[in-house]
Design a protein around this motif. Sequence first.
Motif, PDB file in Angstrom:
ATOM      1  N   CYS A 175       0.854  -1.189   0.000  1.00  0.00           N
ATOM      2  CA  CYS A 175       0.000   0.000   0.000  1.00  0.00           C
ATOM      3  C   CYS A 175       0.888   1.236   0.000  1.00  0.00           C
ATOM      4  O   CYS A 175       2.077   1.163   0.288  1.00  0.00           O
ATOM      5  CB  CYS A 175      -0.952   0.001   1.201  1.00  0.00           C
ATOM      6  SG  CYS A 175      -0.122   0.095   2.786  1.00  0.00           S
ATOM      7  N   TRP A 228       1.201   4.479   3.973  1.00  0.00           N
ATOM      8  CA  TRP A 228       1.848   4.310   5.271  1.00  0.00           C
ATOM      9  C   TRP A 228       2.143   5.669   5.903  1.00  0.00           C
ATOM     10  O   TRP A 228       2.601   6.586   5.237  1.00  0.00           O
ATOM     11  CB  TRP A 228       3.173   3.549   5.128  1.00  0.00           C
ATOM     12  CG  TRP A 228       3.042   2.103   4.777  1.00  0.00           C
ATOM     13  CD1 TRP A 228       3.404   1.503   3.601  1.00  0.00           C
ATOM     14  CD2 TRP A 228       2.531   1.063   5.607  1.00  0.00           C
ATOM     15  NE1 TRP A 228       3.140   0.157   3.644  1.00  0.00           N
ATOM     16  CE2 TRP A 228       2.604  -0.147   4.871  1.00  0.00           C
ATOM     17  CE3 TRP A 228       2.002   1.017   6.894  1.00  0.00           C
ATOM     18  CZ2 TRP A 228       2.187  -1.369   5.383  1.00  0.00           C
ATOM     19  CZ3 TRP A 228       1.589  -0.202   7.406  1.00  0.00           C
ATOM     20  CH2 TRP A 228       1.675  -1.374   6.665  1.00  0.00           C
ATOM     21  N   SER A 261      -1.309   2.088   8.412  1.00  0.00           N
ATOM     22  CA  SER A 261      -1.982   2.279   7.136  1.00  0.00           C
ATOM     23  C   SER A 261      -3.486   2.254   7.371  1.00  0.00           C
ATOM     24  O   SER A 261      -4.018   1.279   7.911  1.00  0.00           O
ATOM     25  CB  SER A 261      -1.589   1.177   6.147  1.00  0.00           C
ATOM     26  OG  SER A 261      -2.480   1.138   5.048  1.00  0.00           O
TER      27      SER A 261
END
Length: 231
Positions: free
Chosen positions: A163, A166, A195
């Motif tokens: 992803c 963060w 996240s």
Amino acid sequence: MVINEIRLNEDSRRIQKAVQQPQQGQWTNWDNALQKSLTWNEIWHMAPLRISFLIRSVYDLLPSNANLVRWGKKEDPTCPLCQGRQTTEHVLSSCRIALSQGRYTWRHNRVLQELAAVISTAKGETTLPNTNALIFTTEGGAKSWHGRPVRTTNQIKCLLDGCDDWDVSADLPEWDSHPSIIKETRLRPDIMIHSDSTQQLIMVELTVPYENRMEEAHTYKREKYMNLTKE
């Protein structure tokens, strides 16, 4: 097999002898330290004073008052801050006055700043999943990506891969505060990586103990944050 057996016997004999030597055997306190392989190129580019300090600290050859007394250079082995016996261990991690003055905290925070900066940089180099191919694990099934199988063409190279949102916070004055789910507790991990999209939290805890207390410090910190991890 014969060579390996001889080597094991010689190593065992060497360690037994070293443990009995107060200074030459100081390196035996580093059993729990992570091993780092230094190249000659790395050593060559180190500052001479740094190499000297590292080597002398390993063998307890720094000019602490206790050593100066043993070498006949001084008569008083006491610490000028707390009046305890000033050994290398005392100076680096055991002086109660240095602790109350924040000297050990200052050292801890300098290391923490470096870690937080590196992690903050690494979060921008993560790999996002690509839904074109399956990755399999040694557990026999499709790789679980945050609890569900995913398709991806990119092998996971970093804990932060997956992803791009963060957020890094550190228990330092100049850094962002921890997320609310952590602030609601009384605990303050040194670094939090979180996240929102994947609902993940990663805790990083730093300890700067003396070498012969590494295992003790590691156990203490794991137990301290065990309940918070479960929650």
